[in-house]
Design an enzyme around this catalytic site. Structure first.
Site, PDB file in Angstrom:
ATOM      1  N   CYS A 270      23.617  30.854  72.894  1.00 54.47           N
ATOM      2  CA  CYS A 270      24.684  30.977  73.888  1.00 54.47           C
ATOM      3  C   CYS A 270      25.634  29.789  73.866  1.00 54.47           C
ATOM      4  O   CYS A 270      26.781  29.900  74.326  1.00 54.47           O
ATOM      5  CB  CYS A 270      24.094  31.088  75.299  1.00 54.47           C
ATOM      6  SG  CYS A 270      23.007  32.489  75.584  1.00 54.47           S
ATOM      7  N   ALA A 271      25.167  28.642  73.396  1.00 56.75           N
ATOM      8  CA  ALA A 271      25.966  27.423  73.458  1.00 56.75           C
ATOM      9  C   ALA A 271      27.187  27.530  72.545  1.00 56.75           C
ATOM     10  O   ALA A 271      27.117  28.102  71.455  1.00 56.75           O
ATOM     11  CB  ALA A 271      25.125  26.216  73.052  1.00 56.75           C
ATOM     12  N   ALA A 272      28.301  26.972  72.998  1.00 50.58           N
ATOM     13  CA  ALA A 272      29.528  27.006  72.208  1.00 50.58           C
ATOM     14  C   ALA A 272      30.539  26.045  72.812  1.00 50.58           C
ATOM     15  O   ALA A 272      30.429  25.640  73.972  1.00 50.58           O
ATOM     16  CB  ALA A 272      30.118  28.414  72.174  1.00 50.58           C
TER      17      ALA A 272
ATOM     18  N   SER B 184      32.504  36.611  70.787  1.00 48.20           N
ATOM     19  CA  SER B 184      33.557  36.852  71.774  1.00 48.20           C
ATOM     20  C   SER B 184      34.441  38.006  71.336  1.00 48.20           C
ATOM     21  O   SER B 184      34.680  38.205  70.130  1.00 48.20           O
ATOM     22  CB  SER B 184      34.421  35.593  71.948  1.00 48.20           C
ATOM     23  OG  SER B 184      35.588  35.884  72.695  1.00 48.20           O
TER      24      SER B 184
ATOM     25  N   TYR C 171      39.584  29.201  69.064  1.00 50.90           N
ATOM     26  CA  TYR C 171      38.271  29.641  69.536  1.00 50.90           C
ATOM     27  C   TYR C 171      37.878  30.950  68.861  1.00 50.90           C
ATOM     28  O   TYR C 171      36.782  31.085  68.310  1.00 50.90           O
ATOM     29  CB  TYR C 171      38.304  29.796  71.051  1.00 50.90           C
ATOM     30  CG  TYR C 171      37.055  30.408  71.653  1.00 50.90           C
ATOM     31  CD1 TYR C 171      35.859  29.708  71.696  1.00 50.90           C
ATOM     32  CD2 TYR C 171      37.080  31.699  72.189  1.00 50.90           C
ATOM     33  CE1 TYR C 171      34.721  30.261  72.248  1.00 50.90           C
ATOM     34  CE2 TYR C 171      35.945  32.254  72.740  1.00 50.90           C
ATOM     35  CZ  TYR C 171      34.772  31.545  72.764  1.00 50.90           C
ATOM     36  OH  TYR C 171      33.640  32.105  73.311  1.00 50.90           O
TER      37      TYR C 171
END
Length: 325
Positions: free
Chosen positions: A74-76, A120, A146
């Site tokens: 989940c980290a970003a 995403s 992103y």
């Protein structure tokens, strides 16, 4: 794939990660492990905590991935409206591409069977054409650093899966909302709660959103479902709303009827362009729909929570915390 017994989550103190860890603990898995960057994380005592540095290409993840069946990443480095980095593309690549591949390679070495990557919808693009919702099979058209970094990470993970046999599941959420939501969604609730008149009463776009609870439910399904292996999955609430309809429903959930002025969309777009807020106007007035039929068919899955139920829970959390804040 057999039912996992050991799951490790990065970004475990973030909006999505914290909710996912809470659900995994409730499932009473033998091992729920979380990567956190600082003490005072507030996670359940049942969670195994591993301290990590900021996302970097040379992080050592051995302790985090040892004995794990599934990693959920989940980290970003998340999308920000007011970018301050001198070289945003390089910053996003470092955190979202190089660091992700580093973690995935160490997961392979540790024998992790499945790697679930939270990507995403920005990989698909910033907006969809009327009547043509995004599909997972559409060619990616990211427009900002992103989205570009998430697309690059997806591609490298697919190549890693093909080389090594570790299963990779890519999940592309749309805008996620729920109890504790921040940023623009929180601002919208504040405006409505204060009774601020908004010139958004004539927006006839269509936008997909996903409730936090629905996203977490899908992620839990992806831990072991054989249909998820090496798939790219879009996720939403399966009920698209216009900006005007969303404001009305949020106002109702807050107990504060939305005060919306029917300003034509063309006028809003013109004013936004003059003020240098074209991107913000696009998010308010443009459409972004996703087709989740493939996700639902592959996994025999449906969003368990309705839009109105999720909005009520989101509004109640906001009102409760405002009361005690």
């Amino acid at each position: 794939m057999r039912q996992p017994v050991a799951v490790a989550v990065t970004g475990a103190t973030g909006f999505v990660g914290r909710a996912l860890v809470r659900r995994l603990v409730a499932l009473e898995l033998p091992c729920v492990r979380a990567a956190v960057r600082k003490v005072g994380h507030g996670l359940d005592p049942a969670v195994e905590v591993v301290m990590v540095d900021d996302l970097a290409a040379d992080n050592r993840w051995h302790e985090f991935v040892a004995g794990i069946d599934v990693v959920v990443h989940c980290a970003a480095r998340v999308h920000v409206l007011d970018e301050s980095a001198g070289d945003p593309q390089a910053e996003y690549f470092q955190a979202n591409v190089a660091a992700t591949l580093n973690l995935a390679e160490q997961a392979v070495a540790a024998g992790v069977r499945r790697f679930v990557f939270i990507s995403s919808i920005k990989v698909n693009g910033e907006y969809s054409l009327a009547g043509s919702p995004f599909k997972a099979s559409d060619p990616g058209r990211p427009e900002d650093p992103y989205g570009v970094s998430k697309q690059a990470a997806e591609q490298q993970l697919r190549e890693l899966a093909a080389r090594t046999g570790m299963e990779v599941v890519i999940v592309r959420p749309v805008l996620v909302y729920g109890p504790g939501v921040k940023a623009n969604f929180l601002n919208m609730m504040r405006w409505l709660d204060k009774g601020v008149p908004l010139p958004l009463g004539a927006i006839n776009n269509r936008r997909s959103l996903v409730a936090l609870e629905n996203l977490v439910d899908l992620l839990v399904t992806c831990l072991a479902h054989p249909g998820a292996a090496n798939q790219t999955l879009l996720v939403s609430d399966a009920q698209d709303l216009s900006t005007t309809e969303l404001l009305k429903r949020v106002g109702k959930a807050l107990g504060k009827p939305a005060r919306l002025l029917p300003v034509p969309m063309w006028l809003l777009s013109t004013l936004a362009a003059l003020l240098g807020k074209r991107a913000f106007s696009q998010r308010l007035c443009g459409s972004l729909q996703v087709d989740i039929d493939q996700t639902c068919t592959l996994l025999d899955w449906r969003p368990p929570v309705s839009v109105d139920q999720a909005l009520r829970e989101t509004a109640n959390h906001y009102l409760e915390n405002k009361k005690h804040g």
